[in-house]
Design a protein around this motif. Structure first.
Motif, PDB file in Angstrom:
ATOM      1  N   ALA A  26       0.850  -1.182   0.000  1.00  0.00           N
ATOM      2  CA  ALA A  26       0.000   0.000   0.000  1.00  0.00           C
ATOM      3  C   ALA A  26       0.890   1.238   0.000  1.00  0.00           C
ATOM      4  O   ALA A  26       2.036   1.198   0.449  1.00  0.00           O
ATOM      5  N   SER A  27       0.352   2.331  -0.507  1.00  0.00           N
ATOM      6  CA  SER A  27       1.125   3.573  -0.609  1.00  0.00           C
ATOM      7  C   SER A  27       0.634   4.570   0.437  1.00  0.00           C
ATOM      8  O   SER A  27      -0.580   4.752   0.612  1.00  0.00           O
ATOM      9  N   PHE A  28       1.578   5.206   1.108  1.00  0.00           N
ATOM     10  CA  PHE A  28       1.264   6.171   2.154  1.00  0.00           C
ATOM     11  C   PHE A  28       2.073   7.444   1.932  1.00  0.00           C
ATOM     12  O   PHE A  28       3.119   7.431   1.276  1.00  0.00           O
ATOM     13  N   THR A  29       1.575   8.544   2.516  1.00  0.00           N
ATOM     14  CA  THR A  29       2.319   9.804   2.523  1.00  0.00           C
ATOM     15  C   THR A  29       2.479  10.265   3.956  1.00  0.00           C
ATOM     16  O   THR A  29       1.499  10.300   4.715  1.00  0.00           O
ATOM     17  N   VAL A  30       3.684  10.617   4.328  1.00  0.00           N
ATOM     18  CA  VAL A  30       3.921  11.233   5.623  1.00  0.00           C
ATOM     19  C   VAL A  30       4.418  12.654   5.379  1.00  0.00           C
ATOM     20  O   VAL A  30       5.273  12.887   4.517  1.00  0.00           O
ATOM     21  N   THR A  56       9.383   6.144  -2.362  1.00  0.00           N
ATOM     22  CA  THR A  56       9.229   6.375  -3.799  1.00  0.00           C
ATOM     23  C   THR A  56       9.310   7.848  -4.176  1.00  0.00           C
ATOM     24  O   THR A  56       9.479   8.175  -5.349  1.00  0.00           O
ATOM     25  N   GLU A  57       9.177   8.726  -3.191  1.00  0.00           N
ATOM     26  CA  GLU A  57       9.250  10.160  -3.464  1.00  0.00           C
ATOM     27  C   GLU A  57       9.583  10.864  -2.156  1.00  0.00           C
ATOM     28  O   GLU A  57       9.041  10.526  -1.099  1.00  0.00           O
ATOM     29  N   ALA A  58      10.490  11.832  -2.207  1.00  0.00           N
ATOM     30  CA  ALA A  58      10.855  12.569  -1.002  1.00  0.00           C
ATOM     31  C   ALA A  58      11.190  14.010  -1.368  1.00  0.00           C
ATOM     32  O   ALA A  58      11.939  14.263  -2.320  1.00  0.00           O
ATOM     33  N   PHE A  75       5.805   6.588   0.376  1.00  0.00           N
ATOM     34  CA  PHE A  75       6.456   5.287   0.486  1.00  0.00           C
ATOM     35  C   PHE A  75       5.423   4.176   0.354  1.00  0.00           C
ATOM     36  O   PHE A  75       4.216   4.386   0.573  1.00  0.00           O
ATOM     37  N   SER A  76       5.879   2.999  -0.002  1.00  0.00           N
ATOM     38  CA  SER A  76       5.014   1.823  -0.095  1.00  0.00           C
ATOM     39  C   SER A  76       5.422   0.838   0.989  1.00  0.00           C
ATOM     40  O   SER A  76       6.597   0.756   1.370  1.00  0.00           O
ATOM     41  N   ILE A  77       4.431   0.095   1.484  1.00  0.00           N
ATOM     42  CA  ILE A  77       4.683  -0.828   2.575  1.00  0.00           C
ATOM     43  C   ILE A  77       3.595  -1.893   2.581  1.00  0.00           C
ATOM     44  O   ILE A  77       2.437  -1.602   2.243  1.00  0.00           O
ATOM     45  N   HIS A  99       9.749  17.204  18.045  1.00  0.00           N
ATOM     46  CA  HIS A  99       8.682  18.208  18.200  1.00  0.00           C
ATOM     47  C   HIS A  99       8.004  18.512  16.855  1.00  0.00           C
ATOM     48  O   HIS A  99       7.867  19.663  16.448  1.00  0.00           O
ATOM     49  N   MET A 100       7.580  17.452  16.192  1.00  0.00           N
ATOM     50  CA  MET A 100       6.999  17.573  14.856  1.00  0.00           C
ATOM     51  C   MET A 100       5.489  17.728  14.891  1.00  0.00           C
ATOM     52  O   MET A 100       4.806  17.146  15.734  1.00  0.00           O
ATOM     53  N   ASN A 101       4.969  18.481  13.946  1.00  0.00           N
ATOM     54  CA  ASN A 101       3.582  18.343  13.508  1.00  0.00           C
ATOM     55  C   ASN A 101       3.619  17.411  12.309  1.00  0.00           C
ATOM     56  O   ASN A 101       4.365  17.669  11.351  1.00  0.00           O
ATOM     57  N   TRP A 102       2.842  16.326  12.341  1.00  0.00           N
ATOM     58  CA  TRP A 102       2.984  15.335  11.283  1.00  0.00           C
ATOM     59  C   TRP A 102       1.636  14.699  10.951  1.00  0.00           C
ATOM     60  O   TRP A 102       0.694  14.726  11.744  1.00  0.00           O
ATOM     61  N   THR A 103       1.577  14.148   9.749  1.00  0.00           N
ATOM     62  CA  THR A 103       0.399  13.399   9.307  1.00  0.00           C
ATOM     63  C   THR A 103       0.863  12.152   8.585  1.00  0.00           C
ATOM     64  O   THR A 103       1.953  12.121   8.002  1.00  0.00           O
ATOM     65  N   LEU A 104       0.042  11.120   8.628  1.00  0.00           N
ATOM     66  CA  LEU A 104       0.268   9.891   7.865  1.00  0.00           C
ATOM     67  C   LEU A 104      -1.025   9.558   7.160  1.00  0.00           C
ATOM     68  O   LEU A 104      -2.066   9.400   7.797  1.00  0.00           O
ATOM     69  N   HIS A 105      -0.979   9.472   5.832  1.00  0.00           N
ATOM     70  CA  HIS A 105      -2.203   9.300   5.053  1.00  0.00           C
ATOM     71  C   HIS A 105      -2.088   8.115   4.109  1.00  0.00           C
ATOM     72  O   HIS A 105      -1.112   7.997   3.354  1.00  0.00           O
ATOM     73  N   ASP A 106      -3.068   7.227   4.162  1.00  0.00           N
ATOM     74  CA  ASP A 106      -3.184   6.123   3.220  1.00  0.00           C
ATOM     75  C   ASP A 106      -3.681   6.684   1.895  1.00  0.00           C
ATOM     76  O   ASP A 106      -4.803   7.188   1.799  1.00  0.00           O
ATOM     77  N   ARG A 107      -2.873   6.600   0.860  1.00  0.00           N
ATOM     78  CA  ARG A 107      -3.206   7.242  -0.410  1.00  0.00           C
ATOM     79  C   ARG A 107      -4.379   6.580  -1.119  1.00  0.00           C
ATOM     80  O   ARG A 107      -4.945   7.158  -2.056  1.00  0.00           O
ATOM     81  N   ALA A 108      -4.774   5.389  -0.694  1.00  0.00           N
ATOM     82  CA  ALA A 108      -5.936   4.723  -1.279  1.00  0.00           C
ATOM     83  C   ALA A 108      -7.240   5.258  -0.698  1.00  0.00           C
ATOM     84  O   ALA A 108      -8.314   5.012  -1.259  1.00  0.00           O
ATOM     85  N   VAL A 109      -7.171   5.967   0.416  1.00  0.00           N
ATOM     86  CA  VAL A 109      -8.366   6.515   1.069  1.00  0.00           C
ATOM     87  C   VAL A 109      -8.618   7.921   0.538  1.00  0.00           C
ATOM     88  O   VAL A 109      -7.802   8.827   0.733  1.00  0.00           O
ATOM     89  N   ARG A 110      -9.736   8.099  -0.118  1.00  0.00           N
ATOM     90  CA  ARG A 110     -10.045   9.394  -0.720  1.00  0.00           C
ATOM     91  C   ARG A 110     -10.561  10.368   0.328  1.00  0.00           C
ATOM     92  O   ARG A 110     -11.385  10.014   1.173  1.00  0.00           O
TER      93      ARG A 110
END
Length: 309
Positions: A26-30, A56-58, A75-77, A99-110
């Motif tokens: 699956a592909s994710f974006t952080v 796959t992209e940074a 990235f894919s995992i 001390h990050m503000n961060w998100t993790l998103h499943d790219r298959a979820v619209r």
């Protein structure tokens, strides 16, 4: 979870059956932002490596003026077993450390998107077209307008729920509460003002902070307010443009996501500027919405960091 326990659980996930092993990744974006310091990129890359993730992209940006660091990684995992839970926990630990503000998103979820429109519907029609052909990976949850549905009879809205919420000076607060209820009931993650010409209250803009995009038919910060193309014509401008930005309590002053311009001349009438402006508005809003949906926009105070494609 301790680091050792996490590694043990991850090792167990790595030892699943052959059938699981061949699962399509699956592909994710952080995305992240934090005070800049050494080791951030290494910590993220190491975490993804330990989870058997494949980058796959940074993209990254070091804002020397503010001392902040911004990053977007695709990235894919394989999501078998407890791998994804381990990754979220490990990323959370890294985020706490830096001390990050961060998100993790499943790219298959619209992302779920609520669209708002007034009299001029060219941006709405364009967004719906781009959604239908797969250019905008979103799920439209509702269309809200301050004109009745008959005013948009030429637009194919499919089975998207339509809500007529006319706004007057006397009922503005009531209608905004109805709108906010609709946003919550539909679990809408983004609100797009596709030439919606009512000014939102400070209270509502605060609740929609960072997830409400407006298209302004002007190259902000110039020619704010009503009839900007007529203002531009009166000043004899040689360039007209449009601006997509996040909505804030400061009218037309929210963080800018995307802009574009087109050259005009003394031959052009105000009507010509309006006609040319419609084309600019469509493409600028579409790009801004696509960037948001693809996690390419990170807020940086009253500005944005936009990782283009």
């Amino acid at each position: 979870m301790t680091d050792q326990a996490g590694r043990t659980r991850l090792a167990r996930a790595r030892g699943l059956s052959d059938m699981t092993h061949h699962q399509v990744p699956a592909s994710f974006t952080v995305t992240l932002s934090c005070p800049n310091r050494p080791g951030i990129v290494a910590a993220i890359a190491t975490t993804l490596y330990e989870a058997d993730g494949n980058i796959t992209e940074a993209q990254q940006f070091d804002d020397v003026e503010t001392g902040l660091f911004f990053m977007r990684v695709v990235f894919s995992i394989r999501t078998d077993g407890e791998r994804l839970d381990w990754l979220r926990a490990r990323l959370g630990a890294v985020a706490e450390r830096f001390h990050m503000n961060w998100t993790l998103h499943d790219r298959a979820v619209r992302r779920r998107v609520l669209l708002m429109v007034s009299k001029f519907d060219h941006c709405l029609a364009d967004l719906l077209y781009r959604w239908r052909i797969g250019e905008l990976p979103m799920t439209p949850t509702a269309i809200v307008a301050n004109h009745p549905r008959a005013a948009y009879g030429h637009i194919d809205m499919a089975d998207i729920p339509f809500h007529h919420l006319p706004v007057t000076r006397d009922n503005k607060a009531e209608q905004e509460e109805r709108l906010w209820t609709l946003v919550r009931q539909t679990n809408s993650e983004l609100v797009v003002l596709a030439r919606y010409m009512q000014v939102l209250s400070d209270s509502l803009t605060a609740r929609l902070s960072g997830r409400c995009i407006n298209i302004h038919h002007s190259f902000l910060p110039g020619f704010k307010g009503a009839r900007p193309y007529h203002q531009a014509h009166a000043r004899g401008v040689k360039l007209i443009g449009a601006t997509a930005h996040y909505v804030t309590a400061d009218l037309d002053e929210g963080p800018i996501i995307e802009q574009d311009v087109e050259r005009v001349s003394h031959f052009d009438t105000p009507a010509d500027l309006v006609r040319k402006g419609r084309d600019i508005e469509r493409r600028v809003l579409a790009r801004a919405v696509r960037y948001h949906l693809d996690d390419r926009v990170i807020l940086n105070g009253n500005k944005t960091v936009v990782f283009g494609d």
